[in-house]
Each structure stands twice: as C-alpha cells, then as structure tokens.
Design a protein around this motif. Structure first.
Motif, PDB file in Angstrom:
ATOM      1  N   VAL A 132      82.338  45.633  85.332  1.00 32.01           N
ATOM      2  CA  VAL A 132      83.476  44.705  84.815  1.00 32.01           C
ATOM      3  C   VAL A 132      82.988  43.588  84.345  1.00 32.01           C
ATOM      4  CG1 VAL A 132      85.887  43.831  85.132  1.00 32.01           C
ATOM      5  CG2 VAL A 132      84.970  46.418  86.049  1.00 32.01           C
ATOM      6  N   LEU A 133      82.333  42.710  85.169  1.00 28.10           N
ATOM      7  CA  LEU A 133      82.022  41.409  84.713  1.00 28.10           C
ATOM      8  C   LEU A 133      81.261  41.520  83.525  1.00 28.10           C
ATOM      9  CD1 LEU A 133      81.590  39.558  88.215  1.00 28.10           C
ATOM     10  CD2 LEU A 133      83.387  39.468  86.617  1.00 28.10           C
ATOM     11  N   SER A 134      80.259  42.363  83.538  1.00 24.99           N
ATOM     12  CA  SER A 134      79.351  42.430  82.448  1.00 24.99           C
ATOM     13  C   SER A 134      79.855  42.699  81.257  1.00 24.99           C
ATOM     14  CB  SER A 134      78.180  43.368  82.936  1.00 24.99           C
ATOM     15  OG  SER A 134      77.354  42.958  83.972  1.00 24.99           O
ATOM     16  N   GLY A 135      80.747  43.576  81.224  1.00 21.97           N
ATOM     17  CA  GLY A 135      81.532  44.101  80.057  1.00 21.97           C
ATOM     18  C   GLY A 135      82.356  42.922  79.440  1.00 21.97           C
ATOM     19  N   ASN A 140      82.869  38.592  75.674  1.00 22.52           N
ATOM     20  CA  ASN A 140      82.968  37.105  75.410  1.00 22.52           C
ATOM     21  C   ASN A 140      81.870  36.553  74.522  1.00 22.52           C
ATOM     22  OD1 ASN A 140      84.400  34.627  75.802  1.00 22.52           O
ATOM     23  ND2 ASN A 140      82.427  34.219  77.178  1.00 22.52           N
ATOM     24  N   GLN A 141      80.582  36.919  74.906  1.00 16.70           N
ATOM     25  CA  GLN A 141      79.635  36.512  74.100  1.00 16.70           C
ATOM     26  C   GLN A 141      79.781  37.119  72.627  1.00 16.70           C
ATOM     27  OE1 GLN A 141      76.364  37.792  76.037  1.00 16.70           O
ATOM     28  NE2 GLN A 141      76.225  36.220  77.484  1.00 16.70           N
ATOM     29  N   TRP A 142      80.174  38.134  72.234  1.00 13.75           N
ATOM     30  CA  TRP A 142      80.138  38.737  70.984  1.00 13.75           C
ATOM     31  C   TRP A 142      81.445  38.043  70.163  1.00 13.75           C
ATOM     32  CZ3 TRP A 142      77.334  40.511  67.281  1.00 13.75           C
ATOM     33  CH2 TRP A 142      76.317  41.516  67.701  1.00 13.75           C
ATOM     34  N   VAL A 207      71.779  42.182  76.360  1.00  5.66           N
ATOM     35  CA  VAL A 207      72.060  42.858  77.494  1.00  5.66           C
ATOM     36  C   VAL A 207      71.067  42.106  78.542  1.00  5.66           C
ATOM     37  CG1 VAL A 207      72.729  44.835  76.304  1.00  5.66           C
ATOM     38  CG2 VAL A 207      70.415  44.570  77.069  1.00  5.66           C
ATOM     39  N   TRP A 208      70.147  41.656  78.479  1.00  4.16           N
ATOM     40  CA  TRP A 208      69.362  41.124  79.383  1.00  4.16           C
ATOM     41  C   TRP A 208      69.821  39.805  79.984  1.00  4.16           C
ATOM     42  CZ3 TRP A 208      65.753  44.434  80.802  1.00  4.16           C
ATOM     43  CH2 TRP A 208      65.430  45.448  79.581  1.00  4.16           C
ATOM     44  N   GLU A 209      70.828  39.235  79.414  1.00  6.88           N
ATOM     45  CA  GLU A 209      71.426  37.976  79.896  1.00  6.88           C
ATOM     46  C   GLU A 209      72.792  38.390  80.461  1.00  6.88           C
ATOM     47  OE1 GLU A 209      70.286  34.980  79.635  1.00  6.88           O
ATOM     48  OE2 GLU A 209      68.527  36.022  78.553  1.00  6.88           O
ATOM     49  N   LEU A 210      72.975  39.728  80.854  1.00 12.38           N
ATOM     50  CA  LEU A 210      74.442  40.067  81.761  1.00 12.38           C
ATOM     51  C   LEU A 210      74.079  40.158  82.870  1.00 12.38           C
ATOM     52  CD1 LEU A 210      75.514  43.308  79.333  1.00 12.38           C
ATOM     53  CD2 LEU A 210      76.302  40.886  79.304  1.00 12.38           C
ATOM     54  N   ILE A 211      75.335  39.962  83.472  1.00  9.08           N
ATOM     55  CA  ILE A 211      75.295  39.471  84.900  1.00  9.08           C
ATOM     56  C   ILE A 211      74.596  40.680  85.659  1.00  9.08           C
ATOM     57  CG2 ILE A 211      76.481  38.967  87.070  1.00  9.08           C
ATOM     58  CD1 ILE A 211      78.526  37.515  85.415  1.00  9.08           C
ATOM     59  N   GLY A 212      74.998  41.842  85.441  1.00  4.81           N
ATOM     60  CA  GLY A 212      74.633  43.258  86.045  1.00  4.81           C
ATOM     61  C   GLY A 212      73.176  43.507  85.887  1.00  4.81           C
ATOM     62  N   LEU A 217      67.854  43.215  88.045  1.00  7.84           N
ATOM     63  CA  LEU A 217      66.348  42.881  88.201  1.00  7.84           C
ATOM     64  C   LEU A 217      66.079  41.543  89.083  1.00  7.84           C
ATOM     65  CD1 LEU A 217      66.057  42.675  84.112  1.00  7.84           C
ATOM     66  CD2 LEU A 217      65.166  44.413  85.981  1.00  7.84           C
ATOM     67  N   LEU A 218      67.008  41.157  89.967  1.00  4.49           N
ATOM     68  CA  LEU A 218      66.721  40.088  90.871  1.00  4.49           C
ATOM     69  C   LEU A 218      65.454  40.200  91.646  1.00  4.49           C
ATOM     70  CD1 LEU A 218      67.781  37.414  91.979  1.00  4.49           C
ATOM     71  CD2 LEU A 218      69.343  38.681  93.460  1.00  4.49           C
TER      72      LEU A 218
END
Length: 300
Positions: A132-135, A140-142, A207-212, A217-218
């Motif tokens: 949800v947060l990533s969506g 918001n970025q777009w 997409v690589w900057e999304l929280i999810g 990748l953490l």
C-alpha cells in the motif's frame, strides 16, 4: 452489638458478589456446564481421548441423526466444548480459569483475546502495508513528476529547445503556415521525448526507489554497505592510497552536505574545482566557507 450484627449481615452479600464475579470467568467457555463433563472425559484426558469422545457424542446427538430439539442443543454444547479443549492454548486457558477462578478479569481478557483477537499473520500485514505504501509513493512521485514537467514545458527555455530540435530534424526548413503558430501537439510530444528533461526534486519515478523494494533488498544493501566500508578502510586507512575521482567526489559531496540527486545537476567544471579543493580536510573546508562568506558580502 448492632455493628457486629450488621457486619454478619454483609458477609453473605459479599460472598454472593464474589461468586457472581468468579462464575463469568469460567462460564464464558461452556456457559453453566463444565467442558470436560460435556464430553464425558477427565481433566487429565489426552487429545486422542477428547477427540474420540467428541466423535462418539456428535454421532449420537447430530441433528441429522437425532431430531430431538434437546439433543440438538446438547450437540451445540458438545461441539463448543470440543473446540475449546482440542486446542492446547485455549485448553490451557480454561484449565487456568478452573484453577484460579478468582482472577476474573485476567481470565476474561485471555478468553476474548483468544477468540476475538487479531489473528492475521503479522508477515501478511507487513507485506500488505508495504504494498500500500509503495503504491501511494509511486503515484505521488508520478504526480509530482508530471506537474513539474508541465511547468517546465511552459517556460521559454523549453520552447526554444523544442524549436531548435524541430529545425534540426527538418534540416532548417520550417513550414511558413505554422511559423507563427504553436507546434503541432503530436510533433511536440514526439520532440519532447527526445529531450531528456531532468527536473531537480521531481525525477522520473523508479520502482527501485519504492519502500517495498528497498525493504526486500535490505539484506543485500547491508552486505554491500559493509563490503564498501571494508574496502574503504583497507584502501585509504591501511594502504594510505590516494582517493579515486569517484571517492573524492563522494567525500566532497558529503562535506558540503549536498544530496546525491542535487550533486548530479552541478556542472562538471564546478565539481572539478570543488574536488581539487579537498574540502574533506577541515582546514580546506574552513577556508572555502570563509571565501564564500566574503563572496556573499561582496555581492550585497
């Protein structure tokens, strides 16, 4: 004497009140009945014996086998007792309530938490929250990017670049009918795709900057960071090697407190000048700041 009589008169009332409080903490499980008695087993019965007793009673009192209304009620009670005793956690809670009926509020709270508490898998909740947060983050970025793009396209500098690109593509030939008109929208869209618009603070979403994605990748990021610090320490602390251009650029950017996104927009000549100043050295940084202060006063 009167006081003693009053106290004796209050004792039954107190006992009754305590009894009324204690009973609900046990009755919430099988109402006024004992769960073990309903199944006809002892409190020390194992799970196999409880299961066997339940199947025997369910065959006898199931509504499809026995149409008697009383038998139907008994079947519901037996099924409820089995649900409580077949699970080790709820059985342990019930046994504790029997052994400690005075702990009314604790027993009641455990019962409602077990039956009505949040039973969703924590991992599923975490994954859902990240999605949800990533969506929201991506949308918001777009939105920010498109708004910034619209603002840039209204500037004279962008329109001049667009006209220059059109002239380049047409070999310097322009249509006189359209010379005083705006460029056709379709042509403008085609040309604008060729212009790499880099807008500070509103970059094209990735997409690589999304929280999810970052969360997934953490582990990789942490391992990569540890390796980077290890190589840095070995190369520059142990071997005392000179800084590479990339590492000197990183040190300069960190000393100035400039984000990586903003650093990209600085022209190369300015970057080279800043790197040559070796601003990661404290004395050089102080000299640079003093120079900037004097420059600021001179401009005023």
């Amino acid at each position: 004497m009167a006081q003693s009589t009053a106290i004796r008169g209050c004792v039954p009332t107190v006992i009754l009140a305590v009894f009324l409080l204690i009973q609900p903490s046990i009755s919430i499980y099988c109402e006024e009945d004992d769960c073990y008695d309903l199944l006809g087993v002892s409190q020390t019965a194992n799970s196999s014996e409880i299961k066997k007793a339940y199947y025997k009673l369910s065959l006898k009192h199931h509504p499809d086998k026995n149409p008697d209304p009383e038998s139907k009620k008994l079947f519901v009670k037996v099924a409820n007792a089995y649900e409580i005793l077949k699970d080790e956690a709820t059985r342990e809670q019930y046994d504790y309530a029997i052994a400690h009926p005075e702990e009314v509020f604790y027993n009641t709270a455990r019962y409602y938490h077990a039956y009505y508490g949040h039973k969703t898998d924590t991992r599923a909740v975490l994954v859902g929250l990240l999605l949800v947060l990533s969506g929201f983050q991506y949308l918001n970025q777009w939105t920010r990017y498109n708004q910034a793009l619209d603002m840039v396209k209204k500037t004279p500098a962008y329109k001049n670049k667009l006209k220059a690109l059109e002239l380049e593509r047409t070999g310097g030939m322009t249509n006189k009918k359209k010379s005083n008109k705006q460029i056709n929208k379709k042509v403008e869209e085609d040309l604008s795709k060729e212009l790499e618009l880099q807008i500070k603070g509103a970059e094209r979403p990735s997409v690589w900057e999304l929280i999810g994605i970052r969360f997934i990748l953490l582990p990789y990021t942490l391992v990569k960071l540890l390796l980077w610090y290890g190589c840095w320490f070995w190369r520059y602390q142990v071997k005392q090697a000179p800084y590479s251009r990339e590492d000197a650029s990183y040190l300069t950017r960190r000393s100035l407190g400039v984000p990586s996104d903003s650093w990209r927009y600085i022209d190369e000549s300015s970057k080279e000048d800043l790197i040559e100043r070796r601003l990661w050295d404290k004395s050089n940084m102080e000299s640079y700041r003093e120079e900037m202060r004097k420059e600021s006063k001179r401009r005023r």
